[in-house]
Design an enzyme around this catalytic site. Sequence first.
Site, short mmCIF file in Angstrom:
data_model
loop_
_atom_site.label_atom_id
_atom_site.label_comp_id
_atom_site.label_asym_id
_atom_site.label_seq_id
_atom_site.Cartn_x
_atom_site.Cartn_y
_atom_site.Cartn_z
N GLU A 109 -1.32 3.20 -5.02
CA GLU A 109 -0.53 3.08 -3.98
C GLU A 109 0.83 2.31 -4.34
OE1 GLU A 109 -1.90 2.27 -0.09
OE2 GLU A 109 0.11 2.86 0.90
N GLY A 134 -3.36 -7.48 -0.25
CA GLY A 134 -4.59 -8.23 -0.04
C GLY A 134 -5.66 -7.31 -0.35
N ALA A 135 -5.39 -5.92 -0.17
CA ALA A 135 -6.69 -5.00 -0.50
C ALA A 135 -6.17 -3.72 -0.42
CB ALA A 135 -7.78 -4.96 0.65
N GLU A 152 -7.36 0.89 0.23
CA GLU A 152 -8.19 1.34 1.04
C GLU A 152 -8.89 2.56 0.26
OE1 GLU A 152 -4.96 1.30 1.83
OE2 GLU A 152 -4.13 3.27 2.59
N ASN A 153 -8.68 2.77 -1.38
CA ASN A 153 -9.12 4.00 -2.14
C ASN A 153 -10.62 4.40 -1.39
OD1 ASN A 153 -7.17 2.88 -4.21
ND2 ASN A 153 -8.69 1.41 -4.32
N GLU A 163 -8.96 -1.90 6.05
CA GLU A 163 -9.17 -1.08 5.11
C GLU A 163 -10.38 0.04 5.64
OE1 GLU A 163 -7.15 -1.30 2.94
OE2 GLU A 163 -6.59 -3.35 3.57
N GLU A 195 0.06 2.77 8.14
CA GLU A 195 -0.15 1.30 8.22
C GLU A 195 0.16 0.85 9.75
OE1 GLU A 195 -1.42 -0.33 6.06
OE2 GLU A 195 -1.12 1.06 4.25
ZN LIG Z 1 -3.16 -0.62 5.08
#
Ligand SMILES: [Zn+2]
Length: 880
Positions: free
Chosen positions: A127, A267-268, A270-271, A304, A326
């Site tokens: 992303e 931060g992370a 979400e795949n 996530e 988001e």
């Molecule tokens: Zn997000």
Amino acid sequence: MNENKPEKTRLADYRPYPFEITETRLTISINDDHAVVTGRFLFTAKTGKSGSPVLLDGKNMELLTLKIDGRKIPPSGFLVSRDHLVILDIPKKKTFVLETEVRIDPFANESCEGLYKSGNILCTQCESDCFRRITYFPDRPDVLSVYTVRLEADREKYPVLLSNGNEIETGQLPAGRHYAIWSDPFPKPCYLFAAVAGNLGVIKGKYAAKNGRLIELRIYVDSGSENRTKYALECLKDSLSWFENKYGLPYLLDLYMIVAADSFNAGAMENTGLNIFSSRYILADPATATDSDYQNIAAIINHESDHYWFGNLVTVRDWFQLTLKEGLAVFTDQTYMAETASAPIKRIDDVNRLRNYQFTEDAGPGAAPIKPSEAISFDNLYTATTYRKGAEVVRMIHTLVGEEDYLRGIKIYVINHRGQAATTEDFVTAMETASGRDLSRFRETWYHQAGTPVCRVRTEYDKKRKTYSLTVEQNCPPTPECSDKKPFYFPLAVGLLNSKGRDMSLRLKGETDSVPALATKVLTVYEKRQTFIFKGITEKPIPSLLRNFSAPVKLFYDYTPEELAFLMAYDSDPFNRYEAGQRFAVLDLERSIAHIQKGEEPSADPALIFAYGRLLDDRFLDKDFVALALTPPSEKELLENMEICDFNAVARARNHLIRGIARAHEKKLKTIYDSLNDGRPYAHDREAIAGRALKNKALCYLALLGKKEYIELACSQFANADNMTDRVAVLYCLTNIRCKERKTVFERFYADWRLDTLAIDDWLCAQAISELPGVLEWIKTAENDPVYDRKNPNKIHVLLFSFLGNPKYHDPAGEGYEFIAAKIASIDKFNHLIAANLAKRAFENYGRLDPVRKELMRKAIDRLLKSEPSDKLYEIISKI
Ligand SMILES: [Zn+2]
């Protein structure tokens, strides 16, 4: 880049992709110094029999083979440019199979985008538009495909091979290699593709969905760190269960995996089925993680996992819709944290972040609506506006339609759009359908207009008629996309307090007795000027306005200090109780700043100091609430209200107030500290966390007094602490205090924790924000310390981003600007995203600097503009 201005993409130019790619088969073969990616894609023309060229995105790769329906395409049949592959030779049929083979170099890729080396593993980040670094593909979120992925690599170096979905086959290959095949049954956009290869340890758990189906949970970390993942695993179970219970939407895959990566831009991510996290947001134990680390882990894991439905199964049509996923996921994680911990603390914290980061964006050169209409780089849409203001917009919808209709709206939204790429209009329409409420004015204003609305409220009490009128006037300063704005449509939650400090029952004029009288009334504001009249008001009330911060606006009302002290003591709305203290402090600090600017000494109102003392005495308040309420508004917030930023005056006035509180309430603070420093062993429960927050706040105040006994108290806490929260608190307590103990404590911490890559972050951050002389020289030395890694985004955050909050950054000699500009230029060579983000924060106050600093910052920006910046960086700095 870029002799010419980089091109903009516009929302209005959106066109659907002419093909569907129903099936994607990838093989990624990892070798010692490169990887080969073969792709097999089933194309279907959306209309007719096609024959029209196929446009694919791709960069930093070498095309080895190109075939359609098994036939090799001759060089005359395609064009390769820096960013694209255009295939001209397309058969005139509805469906065909495209095969590609490309060579990429993940080992030389330092951008943290596409497939790259992070610590000892290879992992991906796609992303927003980085799948194009892995293979040629229409790299846009509205092309959804079912993926089957085969990974091949050396068995010893990369024993773990992961991708999205379920593992369907593994096996051995010649020459010590092996493979794994993964299949994700649900169509997804390529930005959710993920692959990981490495030598990782794993901890496993199970989550039983409501229908009894067992989902396997796995968290992969560097071998040896497995015992630091227990908390993350619990959080994941809790989040899945919370989401399923609240929205009735279960997790549909059989496996939920998280991988912790050392080098990660965000931060992370979400795949689907394979989240990738910065290790900071996975690894935790009391010895190494602070209470706020624990909180971040819970919030980010929830965020996530919320994306599974809010982003993955219903995805975004294009990147201008980013706030759709988001804003929704942030509002959802905020709700989760509010429901599982303390709602008022969470709300205060979220609003502070909004004010500190998003309000500044709205006031700066890059101000944009949560749904912007144009962009050069989509990566620059990942802003506090898209996320935090986006969450406030969803929150306002929730307030306007109510919990029940909101949940119904969510159901309608996911049922109507599951497996599709949706738009913000789809979301709002679902909420309108569920509630029967017309949200068109709301949509027009909040999604398409930037800027923070400014509301001024006036009130009038009519004793004879027993009415109280409240007039709201709103306007919004011009922002780059629009100067003449339509009035915003928002909920304004209001309470009225009687002289005993109790809420009055509220009914508006014209409302009959069938409308329930409420303690908090939510008014709908949508005109430039609007008056609301409350009836049956038997005495002149004190208004509690914008309760729980019901809209992301700046609200002004001429409160007297007495009224603010009253609200601070009695408001039933915890947010506004906190807010009253902040307003009182702002009033007083602004007065003190004005004194300093006239060459006088700073001052603090004894009534304000007294009100802080009352907070310390109130035994009914939560301890973490008191700790927060004892913290005056940040320097950033105070600067936000100034036409020309006066960094020195703000810092001096604020320090004066804090010292005033410490001096006046020394005894109370010491008593509180002693009562909470009771030697009880560490516990990770609400009461213990709140206790630590207040204890450490008290310690910071006491240490500021500079008395030997309090410095010794801090050192003793440091030496005896059985947890990282108490240890790190001492670093922050001492960082601005000139004493020999400061040096000893920081050296001790370094000696003990230098090998712990996460714990050492607070050591870096606490020193980067120190206002003592020599901080810049220290930062330059720290960059060469083995604990620092110049290419790791997380380390850049804790050192350089932290320094931007330090008044020393704005030193009038200009060294801070020069230093940061040079850093931005060097980071831009390998990580455009982090360079662009750093520039955005570094120059956000440009328009409000005094002439001397403005000229210095201008020079720094101009140098960057001449240094051949990347498109991402150019987009940020060219607007300043
Ligand atoms: Zn997000």
